[in-house]
Write a protein that holds these residues in place. Structure first.
Motif, mmCIF file in Angstrom:
data_model
loop_
_atom_site.group_PDB
_atom_site.id
_atom_site.type_symbol
_atom_site.label_atom_id
_atom_site.label_comp_id
_atom_site.label_asym_id
_atom_site.label_seq_id
_atom_site.Cartn_x
_atom_site.Cartn_y
_atom_site.Cartn_z
ATOM 1 N N ALA A 20 91.239 13.504 -27.053
ATOM 2 C CA ALA A 20 90.861 13.301 -25.656
ATOM 3 C C ALA A 20 91.871 13.949 -24.708
ATOM 4 O O ALA A 20 91.530 14.351 -23.598
ATOM 5 C CB ALA A 20 90.743 11.803 -25.359
ATOM 6 N N ALA A 21 93.120 14.058 -25.156
ATOM 7 C CA ALA A 21 94.166 14.626 -24.303
ATOM 8 C C ALA A 21 94.150 16.150 -24.315
ATOM 9 O O ALA A 21 94.874 16.789 -23.539
ATOM 10 C CB ALA A 21 95.530 14.116 -24.758
ATOM 11 N N LEU A 22 93.310 16.729 -25.161
ATOM 12 C CA LEU A 22 93.321 18.187 -25.334
ATOM 13 C C LEU A 22 93.160 18.981 -24.032
ATOM 14 O O LEU A 22 93.896 19.951 -23.807
ATOM 15 C CB LEU A 22 92.256 18.606 -26.344
ATOM 16 C CG LEU A 22 92.203 20.092 -26.653
ATOM 17 C CD1 LEU A 22 92.224 20.319 -28.147
ATOM 18 C CD2 LEU A 22 91.000 20.770 -26.015
ATOM 19 N N PRO A 23 92.245 18.582 -23.124
ATOM 20 C CA PRO A 23 92.107 19.371 -21.890
ATOM 21 C C PRO A 23 93.405 19.440 -21.086
ATOM 22 O O PRO A 23 93.693 20.468 -20.464
ATOM 23 C CB PRO A 23 91.018 18.620 -21.117
ATOM 24 C CG PRO A 23 90.211 17.959 -22.174
ATOM 25 C CD PRO A 23 91.195 17.554 -23.227
ATOM 26 N N PHE A 24 94.200 18.353 -21.104
ATOM 27 C CA PHE A 24 95.468 18.386 -20.359
ATOM 28 C C PHE A 24 96.436 19.378 -20.995
ATOM 29 O O PHE A 24 97.105 20.145 -20.313
ATOM 30 C CB PHE A 24 96.083 16.984 -20.332
ATOM 31 C CG PHE A 24 95.168 15.966 -19.716
ATOM 32 C CD1 PHE A 24 94.796 16.077 -18.376
ATOM 33 C CD2 PHE A 24 94.651 14.920 -20.467
ATOM 34 C CE1 PHE A 24 93.932 15.153 -17.800
ATOM 35 C CE2 PHE A 24 93.789 13.984 -19.898
ATOM 36 C CZ PHE A 24 93.424 14.100 -18.562
ATOM 37 N N ALA A 25 96.465 19.344 -22.335
ATOM 38 C CA ALA A 25 97.331 20.292 -23.039
ATOM 39 C C ALA A 25 96.883 21.720 -22.747
ATOM 40 O O ALA A 25 97.710 22.612 -22.514
ATOM 41 C CB ALA A 25 97.293 20.013 -24.536
ATOM 42 N N ALA A 26 95.569 21.933 -22.740
ATOM 43 C CA ALA A 26 95.047 23.284 -22.482
ATOM 44 C C ALA A 26 95.479 23.762 -21.105
ATOM 45 O O ALA A 26 95.828 24.932 -20.918
ATOM 46 C CB ALA A 26 93.521 23.278 -22.593
ATOM 47 N N ILE A 35 89.410 24.689 -24.311
ATOM 48 C CA ILE A 35 88.537 23.524 -24.098
ATOM 49 C C ILE A 35 87.129 23.847 -24.604
ATOM 50 O O ILE A 35 86.479 23.027 -25.257
ATOM 51 C CB ILE A 35 88.486 23.137 -22.606
ATOM 52 C CG1 ILE A 35 89.892 22.785 -22.106
ATOM 53 C CG2 ILE A 35 87.536 21.962 -22.386
ATOM 54 C CD1 ILE A 35 89.949 22.465 -20.629
ATOM 55 N N GLY A 36 86.693 25.067 -24.314
ATOM 56 C CA GLY A 36 85.365 25.487 -24.773
ATOM 57 C C GLY A 36 85.281 25.528 -26.293
ATOM 58 O O GLY A 36 84.280 25.103 -26.883
ATOM 59 N N ILE A 37 86.338 26.032 -26.900
ATOM 60 C CA ILE A 37 86.347 26.088 -28.369
ATOM 61 C C ILE A 37 86.280 24.676 -28.942
ATOM 62 O O ILE A 37 85.524 24.394 -29.872
ATOM 63 C CB ILE A 37 87.612 26.828 -28.865
ATOM 64 C CG1 ILE A 37 87.583 28.279 -28.387
ATOM 65 C CG2 ILE A 37 87.707 26.769 -30.387
ATOM 66 C CD1 ILE A 37 88.849 29.051 -28.667
ATOM 67 N N ALA A 38 87.056 23.781 -28.346
ATOM 68 C CA ALA A 38 87.055 22.391 -28.820
ATOM 69 C C ALA A 38 85.679 21.753 -28.626
ATOM 70 O O ALA A 38 85.237 20.941 -29.449
ATOM 71 C CB ALA A 38 88.128 21.591 -28.098
ATOM 72 N N ASN A 243 73.954 22.837 -23.788
ATOM 73 C CA ASN A 243 74.614 22.580 -22.511
ATOM 74 C C ASN A 243 75.923 23.334 -22.395
ATOM 75 O O ASN A 243 76.291 23.777 -21.309
ATOM 76 C CB ASN A 243 74.871 21.074 -22.349
ATOM 77 C CG ASN A 243 73.743 20.403 -21.606
ATOM 78 O OD1 ASN A 243 73.624 20.537 -20.389
ATOM 79 N ND2 ASN A 243 72.884 19.717 -22.343
ATOM 80 N N TYR A 244 76.593 23.487 -23.508
ATOM 81 C CA TYR A 244 77.835 24.241 -23.479
ATOM 82 C C TYR A 244 77.557 25.733 -23.261
ATOM 83 O O TYR A 244 78.132 26.372 -22.382
ATOM 84 C CB TYR A 244 78.622 24.030 -24.771
ATOM 85 C CG TYR A 244 79.747 25.022 -24.914
ATOM 86 C CD1 TYR A 244 80.889 24.921 -24.119
ATOM 87 C CD2 TYR A 244 79.641 26.097 -25.796
ATOM 88 C CE1 TYR A 244 81.910 25.856 -24.216
ATOM 89 C CE2 TYR A 244 80.658 27.026 -25.904
ATOM 90 C CZ TYR A 244 81.793 26.908 -25.106
ATOM 91 O OH TYR A 244 82.786 27.842 -25.196
ATOM 92 N N LEU A 245 76.639 26.283 -24.096
ATOM 93 C CA LEU A 245 76.372 27.724 -24.020
ATOM 94 C C LEU A 245 75.507 28.089 -22.806
ATOM 95 O O LEU A 245 75.507 29.226 -22.369
ATOM 96 C CB LEU A 245 75.652 28.188 -25.291
ATOM 97 C CG LEU A 245 76.410 28.089 -26.610
ATOM 98 C CD1 LEU A 245 75.463 28.354 -27.772
ATOM 99 C CD2 LEU A 245 77.570 29.086 -26.637
ATOM 100 N N ARG A 246 74.776 27.115 -22.306
ATOM 101 C CA ARG A 246 73.744 27.299 -21.281
ATOM 102 C C ARG A 246 72.774 28.403 -21.705
ATOM 103 O O ARG A 246 72.357 29.258 -20.932
ATOM 104 C CB ARG A 246 74.371 27.591 -19.915
ATOM 105 C CG ARG A 246 74.917 26.298 -19.308
ATOM 106 C CD ARG A 246 75.408 26.469 -17.918
ATOM 107 N NE ARG A 246 76.546 27.363 -17.872
ATOM 108 C CZ ARG A 246 76.608 28.438 -17.087
ATOM 109 N NH1 ARG A 246 75.603 28.737 -16.280
ATOM 110 N NH2 ARG A 246 77.674 29.206 -17.114
#
Ligand SMILES: Nc1ncnc2c1ncn2[C@@H]1O[C@H](COP(=O)(O)OP(=O)(O)O)[C@@H](O)[C@H]1O
Ligand SMILES: [Mg+2]
Lengths: 327, 251
Positions: A20-26, A35-38, A243-246
């Motif tokens: 869950a903390a990954l976006p902050f690290a990114a 974030i997209g890869i995750a 939703n990710y790729l749209r």
């Protein structure tokens, strides 16, 4: 690690917190793309965990699960398309851009397809089952290649993310958290199912169907229900991926995709809770790292997979001492 | 005479040119332990397969509790009360001994479309499973072992516990003592003696001491044919049986 111990639960909670903390690290590392890869990893993890229910626990080698992944994606895509045009589907069903509509629709559509395909495929077993699930998936694939009003080969763009009350999916971090949350919930549900009486029958199907018959259990309905649950899970994954790729296209339901999902399960460790997640992380991660180094990355991916399968009994989870039945 | 529990009438099963079951008729009566003996390849396992529903006979029919079950699946027959053990033990090797029996108990309790509650800690399954293991003399201290890691003797006993979980009306045992050591064999004989009278059995067995000690009636199978049926004394005295089988076994 004992499956029910507090240590094990603590490790799971810690892993979830770290994820869950990954976006902050990114953000801190100035690498927004991760974030997209995750997010992709989380989507594929949902699909792989779903396939693991029947492959890892039921011993049913479905080589066509990308079909349900793709159908989940197309549910989002087609509902968007009709929403955009303001034309109901078949003049009846209005389009939608609300995730609370598109996601359940994706689950329903992929579940129904899995029920129909499973009902027929599960009459067979062994190699025949592998081939027939592949054949049905190919039929679905070509069906969508032929559907010109939804873009055929070229696929369908979903110009805007679905709406979710309280979330803004345009924000990559929020979309990621949504996928991660759904993954966590799905893993928990699967965990309960696998430990339940239903899950025990499924284990019996994998280990010894002859024994199950001798115990008076007709296995077919259990296999079918498991097949549908796993199809629904792939539908969820596909809807989130869309939703990710749209963007959705028949490529989502190609046999290579089915193979990818299967490889994730085997690579990570069949019959374990986190194995498919690890497999998804590893495969998507490898594609990105190797893909960044050389365009011939699939050439290097093959030997890596071979090494894991040959030397790590129980897949990557085996590295952590986690085997089938132990967590 | 009362309707037999199980009746096979004119069963025929061919594998290519080989007639493994040759116009075979046989019945198992209420309360009896009926032993089936015969040299290797006589067709004993093939007969058990037809009775349980794994193998479809080419001709003849099978009546269970007076009902023609010939077209019914193995699972259906099992639900009617027909339990079995296999000559080659069939277990869930990755699961513990206790989990194997618990699954058998679960199957007996009805459908398994229950998705939430944890089966491993369900006392209605594990308590009964432990009791069954105890009943057949399985060392409870080893009930947490993987079935695949157990000794051959333990696996045989474990399979018997699974068969008993369904409270069967008839038990078909295919060589329960094969491969057991002398003391294990004796223990199995004792276990079967305790079950005898309570659960009717069709016992396929090579161990003649056990057969003569346990059986109410014995049928001798040679080349797929039942050449004699009778009490232990009758079978011992039967010249055809001596020629075909007993002489060879003991000679
Ligand atoms: N599936 C099969 N296909 C061909 N032949 C078989 C098959 N099963 C058994 N047989 C043959 O049928 C005969 C009887 O076998 P079986 O019933 O196993 O004998 P028993 O249990 O009395 O030793 C043997 O000759 C065996 O080789
Ligand atoms: Mg045999």
């Amino acid at each position: 690690m004992p499956e029910r111990g507090w240590t094990y639960r603590g490790v799971l909670a810690l892993l979830l917190a770290l994820a869950a903390a990954l976006p902050f690290a990114a953000q801190a590392l100035d690498s927004p793309a991760s974030i997209g890869i995750a997010t992709q990893m989380a989507c594929f993890a949902i699909a792989a965990a779903s396939l693991n229910l029947i492959l890892g626990h039921g011993g049913l080698v479905s080589f066509g699960h990308a079909a349900y992944f793709g159908l989940g994606g197309y549910a989002v895509g087609i509902l968007w398309e009709h929403f955009r045009l303001g034309e109901p589907i078949f003049g009846l069903i209005p389009g939608s851009n609300e995730l609370l509509v598109t996601l359940p629709t994706a689950m329903l559509v992929s579940g129904l397809a899995a029920a129909a395909i499973g009902a027929l495929s599960l009459r067979t077993s062994g190699v025949q089952f592998i081939m027939i699930t592949l054949a049905f998936a190919q039929m679905v694939f070509f069906l969508f290649v032929g559907l010109k009003q939804y873009g055929g080969d070229d696929g369908l763009s979903v110009r805007r993310h679905n709406l979710v009350p309280g979330l803004d999916l345009r924000d990559p971090a929020q979309l990621y958290w949504l996928c991660l949350g759904i993954l966590a919930v799905w893993l928990f549900l699967l965990h309960r199912i696998i430990g339940s009486r239903f899950g025990r029958v499924l284990e019996g199907v994998r280990q010894n169907e002859r024994r199950m018959a001798a115990l008076g259990v007709s296995t077919y309905p259990y296999k079918l229900v498991a097949f549908v649950i796993s199809g629904v899970g792939c539908g969820i994954a596909g809807a989130l991926m869309a939703n990710y790729l749209r963007y959705v296209s028949p490529e989502m339901m190609s046999w290579q995709r089915s193979g990818d999902i299967m490889v994730m399960v085997i690579l990570g460790g069949m019959g374990t809770m986190l194995g498919p997640v690890l497999g998804a992380v590893a495969l998507v991660g490898l594609e990105y790292t190797l893909g960044g180094l050389t365009e011939h990355w699939p050439f290097f991916l093959g030997p890596i997979l071979l090494l894991v399968v040959l030397f790590l009994r129980g897949g990557l989870m085996g590295l952590f001492g986690v085997r089938r039945g132990s967590g | 005479m009362a309707e037999p529990l199980l009746r096979a009438e004119g069963l025929v099963k061919r594998f290519g040119g080989l007639t493994a079951t040759d116009d075979l008729s046989l019945d198992v009566r209420t309360g009896e332990l009926h032993a089936l003996i015969g040299p290797n390849g006589a067709g004993k396992t093939t007969l058990i397969g037809q009775l349980t529903g794994e193998i479809r006979p080419d001709a003849g029919r099978i009546l269970l509790l007076g009902q023609d079950v010939t077209p019914l699946s193995a699972a259906r027959r099992a639900r009617m009360g027909l339990a079995r053990s296999f000559q080659i033990v069939q277990l869930l090797d990755d699961d513990t001994a206790l989990a194997n029996v618990a699954l058998a108990v679960q199957a007996h309790q009805g459908h398994s479309f229950r998705f939430w509650r944890r089966a491993a800690t369900d006392a209605s399954l594990t308590t009964r499973a432990s009791a069954l293991l105890e009943e057949v003399g399985f060392d409870l201290a080893r009930s947490g072992r993987r079935a695949g890691d157990l000794s051959h003797g333990e696996r045989k006993v474990l399979e018997l516990a699974m068969a008993l979980a369904s409270e069967p009306r008839l038990l078909l045992l295919d060589e329960p003592m094969a491969g057991l050591g002398p003391s294990e064999s004796l223990r199995m004989t004792e276990t079967l003696r305790r079950l005898k009278g309570r659960i009717p059995m069709l016992l396929v067995e090579h161990d003649m001491d056990a057969v003569f000690a346990l059986a109410d009636r014995i049928t001798v199978l040679v080349y797929g044919r039942a050449i004699a049926t009778g009490s232990a004394e009758e079978i011992r005295a039967d010249p055809a049986v001596r020629d075909a089988y007993l002489a060879e076994e003991h000679g």
